[in-house]
Design a protein around this motif. Structure first.
Motif, PDB file in Angstrom:
ATOM      1  N   ARG A  79      43.417  50.145   2.886  1.00 29.47           N
ATOM      2  CA  ARG A  79      43.862  50.336   4.262  1.00 29.47           C
ATOM      3  C   ARG A  79      44.114  48.990   4.944  1.00 29.47           C
ATOM      4  O   ARG A  79      45.090  48.835   5.690  1.00 29.47           O
ATOM      5  CB  ARG A  79      42.815  51.153   5.041  1.00 29.47           C
ATOM      6  CG  ARG A  79      42.738  52.609   4.589  1.00 29.47           C
ATOM      7  CD  ARG A  79      41.680  53.394   5.346  1.00 29.47           C
ATOM      8  NE  ARG A  79      42.039  53.574   6.754  1.00 29.47           N
ATOM      9  CZ  ARG A  79      41.326  54.307   7.609  1.00 29.47           C
ATOM     10  NH1 ARG A  79      40.210  54.930   7.181  1.00 29.47           N
ATOM     11  NH2 ARG A  79      41.710  54.437   8.859  1.00 29.47           N
ATOM     12  N   LYS A  80      43.269  48.017   4.699  1.00 25.93           N
ATOM     13  CA  LYS A  80      43.477  46.694   5.283  1.00 25.93           C
ATOM     14  C   LYS A  80      44.753  46.062   4.737  1.00 25.93           C
ATOM     15  O   LYS A  80      45.518  45.430   5.471  1.00 25.93           O
ATOM     16  CB  LYS A  80      42.274  45.794   5.000  1.00 25.93           C
ATOM     17  CG  LYS A  80      41.018  46.179   5.775  1.00 25.93           C
ATOM     18  CD  LYS A  80      39.860  45.233   5.463  1.00 25.93           C
ATOM     19  CE  LYS A  80      38.619  45.604   6.273  1.00 25.93           C
ATOM     20  NZ  LYS A  80      37.481  44.717   5.974  1.00 25.93           N
ATOM     21  N   ARG A  81      44.990  46.234   3.424  1.00 27.43           N
ATOM     22  CA  ARG A  81      46.210  45.674   2.824  1.00 27.43           C
ATOM     23  C   ARG A  81      47.443  46.326   3.431  1.00 27.43           C
ATOM     24  O   ARG A  81      48.406  45.635   3.781  1.00 27.43           O
ATOM     25  CB  ARG A  81      46.189  45.897   1.310  1.00 27.43           C
ATOM     26  CG  ARG A  81      47.369  45.238   0.584  1.00 27.43           C
ATOM     27  CD  ARG A  81      47.468  45.696  -0.854  1.00 27.43           C
ATOM     28  NE  ARG A  81      47.884  47.093  -0.937  1.00 27.43           N
ATOM     29  CZ  ARG A  81      49.154  47.504  -0.798  1.00 27.43           C
ATOM     30  NH1 ARG A  81      50.113  46.619  -0.523  1.00 27.43           N
ATOM     31  NH2 ARG A  81      49.447  48.778  -0.908  1.00 27.43           N
ATOM     32  N   ARG A  82      47.411  47.641   3.571  1.00 31.63           N
ATOM     33  CA  ARG A  82      48.553  48.348   4.155  1.00 31.63           C
ATOM     34  C   ARG A  82      48.781  47.904   5.605  1.00 31.63           C
ATOM     35  O   ARG A  82      49.923  47.786   6.048  1.00 31.63           O
ATOM     36  CB  ARG A  82      48.297  49.861   4.125  1.00 31.63           C
ATOM     37  CG  ARG A  82      48.210  50.472   2.746  1.00 31.63           C
ATOM     38  CD  ARG A  82      49.592  50.833   2.200  1.00 31.63           C
ATOM     39  NE  ARG A  82      49.478  51.724   1.072  1.00 31.63           N
ATOM     40  CZ  ARG A  82      49.662  53.042   1.124  1.00 31.63           C
ATOM     41  NH1 ARG A  82      49.965  53.621   2.261  1.00 31.63           N
ATOM     42  NH2 ARG A  82      49.549  53.778   0.035  1.00 31.63           N
ATOM     43  N   ALA A  83      47.704  47.699   6.354  1.00 33.64           N
ATOM     44  CA  ALA A  83      47.824  47.266   7.747  1.00 33.64           C
ATOM     45  C   ALA A  83      48.478  45.895   7.826  1.00 33.64           C
ATOM     46  O   ALA A  83      49.388  45.665   8.637  1.00 33.64           O
ATOM     47  CB  ALA A  83      46.462  47.254   8.418  1.00 33.64           C
ATOM     48  N   ARG A  84      48.030  44.960   6.996  1.00 32.23           N
ATOM     49  CA  ARG A  84      48.626  43.613   6.998  1.00 32.23           C
ATOM     50  C   ARG A  84      50.106  43.691   6.640  1.00 32.23           C
ATOM     51  O   ARG A  84      50.947  43.025   7.241  1.00 32.23           O
ATOM     52  CB  ARG A  84      47.890  42.710   6.006  1.00 32.23           C
ATOM     53  CG  ARG A  84      46.452  42.383   6.378  1.00 32.23           C
ATOM     54  CD  ARG A  84      45.888  41.313   5.452  1.00 32.23           C
ATOM     55  NE  ARG A  84      44.451  41.175   5.631  1.00 32.23           N
ATOM     56  CZ  ARG A  84      43.544  41.761   4.842  1.00 32.23           C
ATOM     57  NH1 ARG A  84      43.947  42.511   3.806  1.00 32.23           N
ATOM     58  NH2 ARG A  84      42.254  41.598   5.068  1.00 32.23           N
ATOM     59  N   GLU A  85      50.419  44.495   5.656  1.00 35.23           N
ATOM     60  CA  GLU A  85      51.804  44.647   5.209  1.00 35.23           C
ATOM     61  C   GLU A  85      52.683  45.230   6.314  1.00 35.23           C
ATOM     62  O   GLU A  85      53.825  44.791   6.524  1.00 35.23           O
ATOM     63  CB  GLU A  85      51.820  45.555   3.978  1.00 35.23           C
ATOM     64  CG  GLU A  85      53.141  45.673   3.288  1.00 35.23           C
ATOM     65  CD  GLU A  85      53.031  46.551   2.048  1.00 35.23           C
ATOM     66  OE1 GLU A  85      53.086  47.792   2.203  1.00 35.23           O
ATOM     67  OE2 GLU A  85      52.856  46.005   0.947  1.00 35.23           O
ATOM     68  N   ALA A  86      52.148  46.192   7.064  1.00 33.21           N
ATOM     69  CA  ALA A  86      52.918  46.843   8.126  1.00 33.21           C
ATOM     70  C   ALA A  86      53.130  45.933   9.326  1.00 33.21           C
ATOM     71  O   ALA A  86      54.115  46.086  10.061  1.00 33.21           O
ATOM     72  CB  ALA A  86      52.211  48.125   8.563  1.00 33.21           C
ATOM     73  N   LEU A  87      52.228  44.987   9.533  1.00 29.02           N
ATOM     74  CA  LEU A  87      52.338  44.088  10.687  1.00 29.02           C
ATOM     75  C   LEU A  87      53.373  42.987  10.479  1.00 29.02           C
ATOM     76  O   LEU A  87      53.867  42.409  11.455  1.00 29.02           O
ATOM     77  CB  LEU A  87      50.974  43.450  10.997  1.00 29.02           C
ATOM     78  CG  LEU A  87      49.922  44.386  11.595  1.00 29.02           C
ATOM     79  CD1 LEU A  87      48.565  43.698  11.618  1.00 29.02           C
ATOM     80  CD2 LEU A  87      50.314  44.823  13.000  1.00 29.02           C
ATOM     81  N   LEU A 126      53.632  40.042  13.393  1.00 25.53           N
ATOM     82  CA  LEU A 126      52.185  39.911  13.564  1.00 25.53           C
ATOM     83  C   LEU A 126      51.490  39.729  12.217  1.00 25.53           C
ATOM     84  O   LEU A 126      50.334  40.122  12.036  1.00 25.53           O
ATOM     85  CB  LEU A 126      51.620  41.149  14.277  1.00 25.53           C
ATOM     86  CG  LEU A 126      52.087  41.381  15.717  1.00 25.53           C
ATOM     87  CD1 LEU A 126      51.460  42.654  16.272  1.00 25.53           C
ATOM     88  CD2 LEU A 126      51.727  40.196  16.598  1.00 25.53           C
ATOM     89  N   GLY A 127      52.177  39.109  11.293  1.00 23.58           N
ATOM     90  CA  GLY A 127      51.619  38.920   9.964  1.00 23.58           C
ATOM     91  C   GLY A 127      50.356  38.086   9.938  1.00 23.58           C
ATOM     92  O   GLY A 127      49.527  38.230   9.036  1.00 23.58           O
ATOM     93  N   GLU A 128      50.187  37.206  10.936  1.00 25.34           N
ATOM     94  CA  GLU A 128      49.006  36.344  10.978  1.00 25.34           C
ATOM     95  C   GLU A 128      47.850  36.967  11.748  1.00 25.34           C
ATOM     96  O   GLU A 128      46.770  36.366  11.859  1.00 25.34           O
ATOM     97  CB  GLU A 128      49.376  35.002  11.632  1.00 25.34           C
ATOM     98  CG  GLU A 128      50.478  34.238  10.909  1.00 25.34           C
ATOM     99  CD  GLU A 128      50.103  33.920   9.471  1.00 25.34           C
ATOM    100  OE1 GLU A 128      48.930  33.519   9.245  1.00 25.34           O
ATOM    101  OE2 GLU A 128      50.950  34.081   8.581  1.00 25.34           O
ATOM    102  N   LEU A 129      48.033  38.155  12.284  1.00 27.26           N
ATOM    103  CA  LEU A 129      46.999  38.790  13.094  1.00 27.26           C
ATOM    104  C   LEU A 129      45.830  39.235  12.213  1.00 27.26           C
ATOM    105  O   LEU A 129      46.019  39.765  11.122  1.00 27.26           O
ATOM    106  CB  LEU A 129      47.588  39.998  13.821  1.00 27.26           C
ATOM    107  CG  LEU A 129      46.779  40.594  14.967  1.00 27.26           C
ATOM    108  CD1 LEU A 129      46.627  39.594  16.098  1.00 27.26           C
ATOM    109  CD2 LEU A 129      47.458  41.861  15.487  1.00 27.26           C
ATOM    110  N   GLN A 185      51.102  42.262  22.069  1.00 24.94           N
ATOM    111  CA  GLN A 185      50.608  42.459  20.708  1.00 24.94           C
ATOM    112  C   GLN A 185      50.120  43.893  20.515  1.00 24.94           C
ATOM    113  O   GLN A 185      50.391  44.507  19.477  1.00 24.94           O
ATOM    114  CB  GLN A 185      49.474  41.469  20.425  1.00 24.94           C
ATOM    115  CG  GLN A 185      49.910  40.027  20.274  1.00 24.94           C
ATOM    116  CD  GLN A 185      48.723  39.093  20.109  1.00 24.94           C
ATOM    117  OE1 GLN A 185      47.677  39.279  20.734  1.00 24.94           O
ATOM    118  NE2 GLN A 185      48.873  38.074  19.280  1.00 24.94           N
ATOM    119  N   ALA A 186      49.415  44.422  21.513  1.00 26.86           N
ATOM    120  CA  ALA A 186      48.895  45.785  21.399  1.00 26.86           C
ATOM    121  C   ALA A 186      50.034  46.802  21.279  1.00 26.86           C
ATOM    122  O   ALA A 186      49.922  47.781  20.535  1.00 26.86           O
ATOM    123  CB  ALA A 186      48.015  46.107  22.610  1.00 26.86           C
TER     124      ALA A 186
END
Length: 505
Positions: free
Chosen positions: A397-405, A410-413, A426-427
């Protein structure tokens, strides 16, 4: 002469280590309106909280803040309570958050007197509401906040803030929920009732029209200030130039109203086969008897894959209600809603029939409020995936979230951050990512750019258009006609009384 507001060398550092303001000087003279502008996260809200004495106790604060000659920083709690409302009026951005849902709208306006041991005169509450364009104000004052549209409730908070004609009124995005005409009327009334006004706004057109001077904040510092006509016409700093360049249309005159093409039936699907969503003669009423309100009455529309339908109209015309009907969030009292050609509300079902999980996803006006403040970002972003496809490992789930951002910049978020650590812009990007990750056929967005500065609003408009270009259908409610025109395909205009739709392309 004592200034209405005098801020000198104000610096604010939060307990978490974030420096929100750095050596800020700002002055509002008596009778003056000063516009405070800047990108989301620049420190505007922190400055407002400092003036009202509402910063958290652990915040590190330096500098001086005085309102009408009264020092705020070192004032006792009782002194601050006496100052708020009578010396410094306040109009917030979110009218629903400002109101107790168990109290009537009339009570909230009357509270401006009651909080200081006073009582309003007979009919005075209704007079205040009527002056801001609320119809049948005596009866509507007995309604509860949820029975008001966002725009109508914001006008009620403006009425409460100006009861005592304070030396200084602070208005934090007071028109974000109002259509252009009502926003202009509300600000005209607000300025007339306030001896001095600090106007915090993302709407540069209104700032240009009403402010005498403009102060531009960027990353907690004042980067430019001067007469409104100069700053907004020929900005000298890079942040100010970005804000002005991103504002839709010209800043020296009001935006032109959307054209009307006459009463329209449902829009053409635009593609072979069934529309993503089709509503036919939908009706929705609230209340009973004399208190019954027609929110939507006989509206029809279709939205095809890859198409954006903009829904516009005066505050209280039923835009948000229609959006909830289109998205299957409310059952219509009459008419039909079809998703991909299938009836959404067969029989007496309490929930709609969707072609698949995640078929419809929402994007709301309040980006932070739409995210669970206790959940890390990765959890909010990927929750639609879990609901649609079942449990996933946390690492996945964390990987998918980073990929979607990544596609929204927001890739660095940090995906373990909480919503409270994000700027509003950002929100809103995170909220849009959450909607897109489920690969919905339809997105319904209610004022998705209303709380954003012009540069961030332009970015969100680009992302919404990109979603449509990738095949998603969108219904977008907005009062910002100039911004909406930059990315929608068609516009459905609701009338204030007849609810008769007008369709333009």
């Amino acid at each position: 002469m004592t200034a209405a507001l005098d801020i000198r060398g104000l610096s604010v550092r939060y307990a978490g280590g974030t420096t929100a303001l750095r050596e800020v000087d700002l002055r509002v003279e008596q009778g003056e309106c000063v516009g405070l502008v800047g990108e989301s996260g620049c420190g505007k809200t922190t400055l407002v909280r400092a003036v009202l004495g509402l910063l958290p106790p652990r915040a590190g604060v330096a500098g001086a803040v005085s309102v009408a000659g009264r020092e705020v920083r070192c004032a006792a709690r009782d002194e601050l309570r006496a100052l708020r409302g009578r010396v410094a009026g306040y109009v917030g951005q979110d009218p629903y958050a400002a109101c107790d849902p168990l109290r009537t709208v009339g009570h909230h306006v009357a509270e401006a007197w009651l909080a200081h041991g006073m009582r309003p005169g007979r009919g005075e509450v209704a007079d205040r509401l009527g002056a801001l364009g609320i119809p049948d104000p005596a009866a509507r004052s007995r309604d509860y906040p949820h029975q008001f549209s966002g725009g109508m409730l914001q006008r009620a908070t403006v009425a409460a803030a100006t009861v005592h004609s304070p030396p200084l009124t602070i208005a934090d995005e007071p028109t974000s929920a109002l259509d252009a005409d009502l926003a202009r009327d509300a600000l005209r009334t607000l300025r007339g009732a306030s001896r001095s006004l600090l106007l915090v706004s993302h709407d540069l057109r209104l700032v240009a029209e009403f402010a005498d001077r403009v102060v531009v904040l960027h990353e907690g510092e004042v980067v430019e200030e001067g007469p409104a006509e100069r700053v907004l016409a020929t900005p000298r700093s890079a942040p100010a130039r970005r804000l002005v360049a991103a504002a839709p249309g010209s800043l020296d005159r009001p935006a032109a109203p959307a054209q009307q093409a006459g009463p329209a039936g449902p829009a053409e699907a635009g593609v072979d086969g069934a529309a993503v969503v089709a509503v036919r003669e939908v009706r929705r009423h609230y209340g009973r008897g004399r208190g019954r309100v027609r929110a939507v009455d006989g509206v029809s529309a279709e939205i095809a894959a890859g198409e954006i339908l903009g829904v516009v109209g005066p505050s209280g015309s039923g835009k948000s209600t229609l959006l909830r009907l289109i998205g299957g969030m409310e059952r219509p009292d009459g008419g039909s809603v079809r998703f991909d050609g299938t009836e959404a509300w067969p029989g007496r079902r309490s929930r709609p029939v969707l072609p698949r999980p995640g078929y419809v996803m929402p994007v709301f006006q309040d980006p932070r409020g739409s995210l669970d403040r206790r959940w890390a970002l990765w959890r909010s972003i990927t929750e639609p995936l879990v609901l649609a496809h079942g449990p996933l490992p946390v690492a996945e789930r964390k990987r998918r979230a980073r990929e979607a951002l990544e596609p929204v910049g927001l890739g660095e978020l940090d995906v373990t951050a909480l919503p409270g650590q994000l700027s509003v812009g950002q929100a809103q990007r995170v909220a849009l990512v959450r909607a897109l990750i489920a690969e919905p056929a339809l997105i319904v967005a209610d004022e998705p750019t209303a709380s954003l500065d012009s540069t961030t609003a332009a970015d969100i408009a680009v992302l919404l258009r990109a979603a449509a270009d990738n095949g998603t259908a969108l219904a977008v409610v907005s009062h910002d006609l100039a911004r909406l025109a930059t990315y929608v395909d068609r516009t459905l205009e609701l009338g204030a009384r007849s609810r008769t739709p007008e369709l333009t392309r």
